[in-house]
Design an enzyme around this catalytic site. Structure first.
Site, PDB file in Angstrom:
ATOM      1  N   ALA A 163       0.828  -1.207   0.000  1.00  0.00           N
ATOM      2  CA  ALA A 163       0.000   0.000   0.000  1.00  0.00           C
ATOM      3  C   ALA A 163       0.860   1.254   0.000  1.00  0.00           C
ATOM      4  O   ALA A 163       0.568   2.230  -0.712  1.00  0.00           O
ATOM      5  CB  ALA A 163      -0.932  -0.012   1.210  1.00  0.00           C
ATOM      6  N   TYR A 164       1.919   1.241   0.786  1.00  0.00           N
ATOM      7  CA  TYR A 164       2.827   2.397   0.836  1.00  0.00           C
ATOM      8  C   TYR A 164       3.465   2.624  -0.529  1.00  0.00           C
ATOM      9  O   TYR A 164       3.500   3.750  -1.041  1.00  0.00           O
ATOM     10  CB  TYR A 164       3.889   2.157   1.904  1.00  0.00           C
ATOM     11  CG  TYR A 164       4.962   3.219   1.961  1.00  0.00           C
ATOM     12  CD1 TYR A 164       4.671   4.501   2.411  1.00  0.00           C
ATOM     13  CD2 TYR A 164       6.275   2.931   1.582  1.00  0.00           C
ATOM     14  CE1 TYR A 164       5.658   5.481   2.470  1.00  0.00           C
ATOM     15  CE2 TYR A 164       7.262   3.898   1.641  1.00  0.00           C
ATOM     16  CZ  TYR A 164       6.956   5.169   2.088  1.00  0.00           C
ATOM     17  OH  TYR A 164       7.939   6.129   2.137  1.00  0.00           O
ATOM     18  N   ALA A 165       3.978   1.557  -1.140  1.00  0.00           N
ATOM     19  CA  ALA A 165       4.612   1.689  -2.450  1.00  0.00           C
ATOM     20  C   ALA A 165       3.613   2.161  -3.492  1.00  0.00           C
ATOM     21  O   ALA A 165       3.970   2.910  -4.412  1.00  0.00           O
ATOM     22  CB  ALA A 165       5.243   0.363  -2.867  1.00  0.00           C
ATOM     23  N   THR A 167       1.184   4.258  -3.038  1.00  0.00           N
ATOM     24  CA  THR A 167       1.044   5.714  -2.924  1.00  0.00           C
ATOM     25  C   THR A 167       2.238   6.425  -3.533  1.00  0.00           C
ATOM     26  O   THR A 167       2.110   7.489  -4.144  1.00  0.00           O
ATOM     27  CB  THR A 167       0.856   6.161  -1.462  1.00  0.00           C
ATOM     28  OG1 THR A 167       2.052   5.920  -0.701  1.00  0.00           O
ATOM     29  CG2 THR A 167      -0.317   5.448  -0.806  1.00  0.00           C
TER      30      THR A 167
END
Length: 255
Positions: A163-165, A167
């Site tokens: 999820a972080y990647a 974004t």
């Protein structure tokens, strides 16, 4: 949430160049703010929730003979961000460099991620980057630079970073397109993509075993330091005028 630009007095005489660094109250953001101040810029030190830490950055810059001021805003709120830019222009005469380091990282396997956490990251990392970049595109003076923050994890594809990647992949796309949209303005637009860097954001919640394993990944066999990343930002904000529309990986050679 309502935030206001810090009311403290600002300097009346400033160097030629003025930089805004978002998320400058700690970690990489602090190192960037201090480095740009050492490069001779007046630095607007942005914070969202930790005024004391941001004040420490301002104090460190001024103790070193530089000039720095505090600004406070929710980066995802377009009205608050516009207010920050307004005051920088009014009090400091204009803005030349915008470095958007503000971001959050919540880790989880995709199948286990709480969507509220995904929405929180999206609001800060994607909407916040877009809001700041949009305002910067409208305001940065000729010869200036807009520098976003991505992550090497977009390329490394490490488990639990999905999820972080995602974004930050959006940040990459925005950066490359905005660089083309700034044609004729003499403003560069790039992103810095740090690898494992010894900051509270990276170290929090990790065991020593995981930290040691991450430190072994680069051929240089160590974690990055905030100053390593600040060096790359300094180049893009200053002498690196022919680097444009790029995502610059600052990770010691992790592949």
């Amino acid at each position: 949430m309502r935030s206001d630009v810090d009311p403290d007095p600002w300097p009346t005489e400033n160097p030629t160049r003025v930089a805004l660094v978002t998320g400058a109250s700690g970690g990489i953001g602090r190192a960037v703010a201090e480095r740009l101040a050492a490069d001779g810029m007046t630095v607007a030190v942005h914070y969202a929730g930790r005024r004391d830490r941001a004040q420490d950055v301002v104090d460190a810059v001024t103790a070193g003979g530089g000039q720095a001021v505090l600004v406070n805003a929710d980066v995802a709120d377009e009205h608050e961000v516009a207010t920050v830019f307004d005051r920088i222009e009014q009090e400091l005469g204009g803005i030349d460099v915008v470095v958007h380091t503000a971001g959050i990282m919540l880790l989880s396997p995709v199948e286990e991620l709480d969507l509220d956490e995904f929405d929180t990251m999206h609001r800060t990392n994607v909407r916040g980057t877009f809001v700041v970049a949009r305002e910067a595109a409208r305001r940065v003076r000729r010869g200036g630079a807009i520098i976003n923050f991505s992550t090497s994890v977009v390329k490394l594809a490490l488990p639990s970073y999905g999820a972080y990647a995602a974004t930050k992949g959006a940040v990459d796309a925005l950066t490359m397109i905005l660089a083309k949209e700034m044609r004729g303005r003499d403003v560069t637009v790039n992103a810095v993509a740090p690898g494992p860097t010894a900051t509270p954001l990276f170290l929090e919640g990790k065991s020593q075993e995981v930290i040691d394993r991450m430190a072994s990944l680069p051929p240089l066999e160590r974690l990055g330091e905030p100053g390593d990343v600040a060096e790359a930002v300094s180049f893009q904000a200053g002498a690196g005028r022919w680097v444009n529309g790029q995502v610059v990986y600052v990770n010691g050679g992790v592949a």
